[in-house]
Design a protein around this motif. Structure first.
Motif, PDB file in Angstrom:
ATOM      1  N   ASN A  62      -7.633   3.148   5.929  1.00  0.00           N
ATOM      2  CA  ASN A  62      -8.739   3.424   5.014  1.00  0.00           C
ATOM      3  C   ASN A  62      -9.144   2.217   4.171  1.00  0.00           C
ATOM      4  O   ASN A  62     -10.004   2.321   3.306  1.00  0.00           O
ATOM      5  N   ARG A  63      -8.493   1.073   4.403  1.00  0.00           N
ATOM      6  CA  ARG A  63      -8.862  -0.155   3.704  1.00  0.00           C
ATOM      7  C   ARG A  63      -8.813  -1.322   4.679  1.00  0.00           C
ATOM      8  O   ARG A  63      -8.099  -1.271   5.688  1.00  0.00           O
ATOM      9  N   SER A  64      -9.534  -2.367   4.341  1.00  0.00           N
ATOM     10  CA  SER A  64      -9.476  -3.568   5.177  1.00  0.00           C
ATOM     11  C   SER A  64      -8.269  -4.427   4.824  1.00  0.00           C
ATOM     12  O   SER A  64      -7.760  -5.171   5.662  1.00  0.00           O
ATOM     13  N   ARG A  65      -7.778  -4.305   3.560  1.00  0.00           N
ATOM     14  CA  ARG A  65      -6.615  -5.075   3.117  1.00  0.00           C
ATOM     15  C   ARG A  65      -5.729  -4.208   2.232  1.00  0.00           C
ATOM     16  O   ARG A  65      -6.211  -3.337   1.509  1.00  0.00           O
ATOM     17  N   VAL A 115      -0.065  -9.561   0.964  1.00  0.00           N
ATOM     18  CA  VAL A 115      -1.347  -9.040   1.433  1.00  0.00           C
ATOM     19  C   VAL A 115      -1.311  -8.884   2.950  1.00  0.00           C
ATOM     20  O   VAL A 115      -0.951  -9.815   3.676  1.00  0.00           O
ATOM     21  N   TYR A 116      -1.681  -7.692   3.417  1.00  0.00           N
ATOM     22  CA  TYR A 116      -1.716  -7.396   4.845  1.00  0.00           C
ATOM     23  C   TYR A 116      -3.105  -6.870   5.208  1.00  0.00           C
ATOM     24  O   TYR A 116      -3.701  -6.104   4.445  1.00  0.00           O
ATOM     25  N   SER A 117      -3.584  -7.250   6.369  1.00  0.00           N
ATOM     26  CA  SER A 117      -4.848  -6.691   6.834  1.00  0.00           C
ATOM     27  C   SER A 117      -4.621  -5.252   7.279  1.00  0.00           C
ATOM     28  O   SER A 117      -3.503  -4.871   7.662  1.00  0.00           O
ATOM     29  N   GLY A 118      -5.681  -4.452   7.218  1.00  0.00           N
ATOM     30  CA  GLY A 118      -5.559  -3.063   7.655  1.00  0.00           C
ATOM     31  C   GLY A 118      -5.142  -2.971   9.107  1.00  0.00           C
ATOM     32  O   GLY A 118      -4.334  -2.115   9.493  1.00  0.00           O
ATOM     33  N   ALA A 146      -1.046   2.466   0.440  1.00  0.00           N
ATOM     34  CA  ALA A 146      -0.024   1.420   0.512  1.00  0.00           C
ATOM     35  C   ALA A 146      -0.215   0.506  -0.690  1.00  0.00           C
ATOM     36  O   ALA A 146      -1.197  -0.232  -0.772  1.00  0.00           O
ATOM     37  N   ASP A 147       0.694   0.583  -1.623  1.00  0.00           N
ATOM     38  CA  ASP A 147       0.565  -0.202  -2.859  1.00  0.00           C
ATOM     39  C   ASP A 147       1.933  -0.718  -3.293  1.00  0.00           C
ATOM     40  O   ASP A 147       2.957  -0.063  -3.078  1.00  0.00           O
ATOM     41  N   GLY A 148       1.928  -1.872  -3.913  1.00  0.00           N
ATOM     42  CA  GLY A 148       3.154  -2.435  -4.452  1.00  0.00           C
ATOM     43  C   GLY A 148       2.898  -3.067  -5.810  1.00  0.00           C
ATOM     44  O   GLY A 148       1.804  -3.571  -6.071  1.00  0.00           O
TER      45      GLY A 148
END
Length: 419
Positions: A156-159, A165-168, A237-239
């Motif tokens: 649901n996100r591009s990053r 940082v990870y790409s979707g 997905a969050d940190g």
């Protein structure tokens, strides 16, 4: 022109893929999963060559089956009908009638060789009897299981920013790989890959090319369809990291926490019916993204498989119990509650089964794990039998502690209140 021959006649070889199939004797072929099947078949035609072609088609159809294709064309017919009305007067009615249907059968396969056993002249042409060797590809045994197609994981996100940082696309690929690993471990489904269709297409193109043998070409057209579709999506997905300083000591501690969640749907491929839809999440304070994804994937697949194929006791030998689960899907020390299942409960509105009433029998503990099965022993009282279903125990049964023997005390001196 084909000449008749007896059983000693030389074999004729076909080098192209023939749209044709008969089952009799299986001869082992060089390619794994591919066999030569020897069959007898008859063909009829207006010429000898046509009779042979029909015989070859009949032979392959017996081995690989046929496909019925129907078509409908429209043809209009004008019809005038005479009838009497209520007053007895004759009336003419113009009507148009349409429709025309046709059906044809198709079969395909690869022929190793054939012999013409006999060729006879009949009233309207020729009748040929052939001995044909057809290649047949037998799919792996696991293909008889229910088939689950794991589709590409959506995001649901591009990053995403979770300990980096990870790409979707990257994160979705990691999720899909983790789900696939867990799903394969359960050995309850034939897992179909839909992630690598480009690579599969390249392999099939190679199989059907002139670079491969006829044995290999028998594998073409055997891609399996799915019974269920497993659709997954990253929903979060969050940190974050933070620090806290103790005022007394001045010591600073650094903390971090990552959360991850996915949504999962299981859909019946034939009907499009959503069997269930659920969300799974987890968190970590160690900063390892792949470990967090693996944890959530294991949790999601375990729940998915348990809904469709709950673990069961499949054999009882004394106090040794065999469970139909192994690999990473179960661990030594796990506790499971065992239940008997009663008669199905039917929903009065839909007529669907809501499952059977489950009655608790006791708890067991896993003592040994193998790739396909596990062993357990009773961890509580209960009469365990084959067929009982198992649910993960919420808490392990507590061992009863033995009362401590009272220590002898001296009879002299003063006994204080806390003695």
């Amino acid at each position: 022109m084909f000449a008749a021959s007896n059983s000693q006649s030389p074999k004729r070889w076909l080098t192209s893929l023939v749209g044709l199939g008969c089952l009799v004797v299986s001869l082992a072929a060089n390619a794994a999963g591919t066999q030569q099947v020897e069959v007898r078949a008859k063909g009829f035609g207006s010429s000898e060559s046509e009779a042979v072609r029909e015989g070859l088609s009949a032979a392959v159809a017996q081995v690989n089956g046929t496909t019925l294709k129907s078509s409908q064309s429209t043809r209009t017919h004008s019809v005038t009908a005479a009838a009497s009305n209520e007053k007895g007067e004759r009336e003419e009615v113009d009507m148009e009638m349409t429709s025309e249907q046709s059906a044809a059968t198709q079969t395909s396969g690869e022929i190793h060789s054939y012999e013409i056993l006999s060729m006879e002249r009949v009233d309207k042409g020729y009748a040929a009897e052939l001995l044909v060797r057809v290649y047949r590809y037998d799919a792996p045994v696991s293909s008889s299981r229910s088939r689950m197609a794991l589709l590409k994981t959506d995001h649901n996100r591009s990053r995403y920013d979770i300990f980096g940082v990870y790409s979707g696309h990257d994160l979705a690929g990691r999720v899909n790989s983790a789900l696939e690993r867990e799903l394969v471990q359960y050995r309850k489904f034939a897992v179909l890959s839909r992630q690598e269709l480009d690579h599969i297409g390249n392999e099939l193109a190679l199989i059907t090319s002139d670079a491969t043998s006829r044995e290999e070409k028998a594998k073409a057209g055997r891609m399996l369809g799915a019974d269920y579709l497993l659709i997954s999506e990253i929903t979060g997905a969050d940190g974050r990291t933070w620090s806290e300083t103790t005022q007394v000591t001045g010591q600073t501690k650094h903390y971090r926490k990552g959360t991850f969640s996915i949504g999962l749907k299981v859909i019946a491929a034939a009907t499009g019916e959503i069997k269930f839809s659920e969300k799974y999440s987890g968190y970590t304070t160690k900063g390892n993204v792949d470990s967090l994804i693996a944890y959530v994937a294991k949790k999601a697949i375990a729940d998915t498989v348990e809904r469709i194929f709950p673990k069961r006791i499949v054999k009882v030998s004394g106090d040794s119990l065999v469970i139909n689960a192994g690999g990473r899907s179960i661990s030594v020390g796990d506790h499971y509650d065992a239940f008997t299942v009663g008669e199905p409960i039917i929903d009065p509105y839909t007529g669907e089964s809501l499952g059977g009433e489950e009655s608790y029998v006791g708890t067991i503990k896993v003592t040994e794990v193998h790739p396909k099965l596990a062993y357990a022993k009773p961890a509580s009282k209960g009469s365990f039998t084959e067929g009982m279903i198992l649910r993960a125990a919420k808490t392990a049964p507590k061992k009863k502690s033995r009362p401590k023997a009272e220590q002898p005390r001296a009879t002299t001196g003063v006994r204080l209140p806390f003695d």
